[in-house]
Design an enzyme around this catalytic site. Structure first.
Site, PDB file in Angstrom:
ATOM      1  N   HIS A 306      13.294 -41.970  -9.240  1.00 45.48           N
ATOM      2  CA  HIS A 306      13.720 -40.787  -8.930  1.00 45.48           C
ATOM      3  C   HIS A 306      14.468 -40.689  -8.348  1.00 45.48           C
ATOM      4  CE1 HIS A 306      13.519 -37.306  -6.620  1.00 45.48           C
ATOM      5  NE2 HIS A 306      11.442 -36.376  -6.740  1.00 45.48           N
ATOM      6  N   ASP A 364       4.288 -37.875 -10.611  1.00 40.69           N
ATOM      7  CA  ASP A 364       4.093 -37.908 -11.481  1.00 40.69           C
ATOM      8  C   ASP A 364       3.208 -38.392 -12.703  1.00 40.69           C
ATOM      9  OD1 ASP A 364       4.703 -34.590 -11.808  1.00 40.69           O
ATOM     10  OD2 ASP A 364       6.744 -35.810 -12.474  1.00 40.69           O
TER      11      ASP A 364
END
Ligand code: CMC
Length: 429
Positions: A306, A364
């Site tokens: 991320h 996700d």
């Protein structure tokens, strides 16, 4: 005493720049006067060190793995609130009391239907179109249907648009799905909660009663809460930049949806499930990990890493929990892809490549598995994300329009092209 930073330029001149403190998080050096006073720009493609706005909505501490909406930790919101309470919070700054919640739910519930003519718009799309392509078109088209409240300088108009978007997104997403499978659109049901109504519009058919499963509704609601806002990410920045020109909110949200579709952003859960399908079996994981580590392969471990979280993504922990609840409820713990995902997660978390780069599973990684278990086809995953993120986008858009420092967004550049030259006649080129 006001803090300042002093910048010394190559020609020896120096300039004091104000340092602005946040309520929490890094200070910000205010470089707005830099070009006017010195003739130089700052260079920061990808906004690695640049705050593009002031905001009071969402705070992330990526190193500590903290995510706050209006100051409240995501863990507490996921545990104690439903999605509409979180929507109220993001839009208004405070959690609603019971009376405020009842009023808010009532307004949203009574705006879930879409203009009947909008249903005809779908007929113009191919049935095999990607639902996100349909979403970009349909949401962009909303301004053609709801042009009675498009004056962005009128706070009442902005609130009406916000309500319409939050209320109609589930209907539009469900219609995009129904259209793709050739089933009739399901009208919303006002006696159901926001999320139960969405699930009924997705999975119900007019020929039979839809049975609401509270565990699955709660899981979907949690997906909505966890994806509701994430400060100035790519799609939110897209919404702000589009809105900075004075574009109408439906056009701005459509731009946000287009940005969200990219695999490095909202398309990651779809890409993650496709990756799991491609790996196929636990025995193939080492070979796949080898490919991921090879820079020339262009393969990434989807659902890992991320830009901001260089520690655990707090949403991932909550989604992992929900993942187990849903698989328990549906008796799917032996699901092939789920077992593969868990094995992959374990190997990656112990591997030096991922550990040294602080690459952890993001939200996700699990949300794809949960959605698949709920019966949502892979191509719809990003549509669900866009439904959830709409409230964040609209809250950020509202905040920008109300900000006295709001200006049209206009980045500058470092020009490296040809210097001035003259056009030669075509015969001499
Ligand atoms: N698999 C393998 N290597 C990776 C990955 C990954 N998923 N992510 C980053 N790296 C490596 C990258 O190659 C680089 O290595 P090196 O330093 O040796 O060159 C290092 O880690 C830093 O990567 P980066 O590309 O500079 O990091 P970034 O902050 O620009 O990228 C990211 C963040 C999310 C785009 C990236 O981690 C990625 O592509 N992840 C997979 C896609 C994904 O899951 N996206 C969903 C993000 S969460 C949803 C949301 O909030 O939108």
């Amino acid at each position: 005493m006001d803090k300042k930073a002093t910048l010394t330029l190559p020609d020896g001149k120096s300039l004091d720049l104000p340092v602005m403190p946040g309520s929490v998080g890094p200070d910000v050096i205010d470089v707005r006067a830099l070009y006017g006073k010195t003739g130089v720009f700052t260079y920061d493609p990808g906004f690695m060190s640049t705050a593009s706005c002031t905001s009071t909505i969402t705070y992330i501490d990526g190193d500590a793995g903290i995510l706050l909406y209006r100051g409240y930790p995501i863990e507490q919101l996921a545990q104690h609130c439903d999605f509409l309470e979180v929507c109220y919070l993001l839009l208004n700054g405070e959690l609603p009391n019971q009376k405020q919640k009842d009023e808010f739910v009532d307004i949203v519930t009574h705006h879930t239907m879409v203009h009947e003519q909008l249903a005809r718009l779908y007929q113009g799309f191919r049935r095999d179109a990607h639902p996100m392509a349909v979403m970009v078109g349909v949401v962009g088209a909303l301004s053609a249907f709801y042009h009675d409240a498009l004056n962005i300088n009128d706070p009442q108009h902005r609130i009406i648009s916000a309500f319409r978007l939050v209320a109609k997104m589930p209907t539009i997403v469900a219609m995009s799905y129904k259209y793709s499978i050739g089933q009739p659109f399901m009208y919303p049901r006002n006696n159901l909660s926001y999320t139960a109504n969405f699930m009924r519009m997705m999975f119900g058919v007019p020929t039979e009663e839809y049975k609401v499963n509270d565990v699955l509704v709660r899981a979907m609601d949690r997906i909505f809460i966890l994806h509701a806002d994430h400060e100035q990410n790519a799609s939110t920045s897209t919404v702000r930049l589009s809105g900075s020109s004075g574009a109408n909110p439906y056009a701005c949200i459509a731009a946000g949806i287009a940005c969200l579709w990219g695999p490095a952003h909202g398309g990651a859960n779809e890409a993650c499930l496709e990756m799991l399908e491609e790996i196929g079996d636990v025995s193939k994981i080492p070979e796949f990990i080898k490919k991921v580590k090879d820079k020339n392969s262009g393969v990434r471990l989807m659902g890992f890493g991320h830009r901001v979280y260089k520690n655990h993504d707090p949403r991932a922990k909550l989604m992992r929990e929900t993942c187990h609840e849903v698989l328990d409820e549906l008796g799917l713990h032996n699901d092939r892809l789920f077992k593969l995902a868990i094995a992959l997660e374990k190997i990656a978390l112990e591997d030096e490549y991922f550990v040294s780069r602080k690459l952890y599973p993001n939200v996700d990684f699990y949300s794809g598995i949960v959605q698949r278990a709920l019966g949502i086809p892979v191509a719809m995953f990003t549509c669900i994300f866009s439904l959830a993120r709409t409230v964040g986008w609209i809250a950020q858009w509202q905040e920008m329009i109300s900000d006295p420092e709001y200006k049209i967004g206009r980045p500058r550049q470092l020009y490296k092209g040809a210097t001035r030259r003259d056009v030669k006649p075509i015969a001499k080129r």
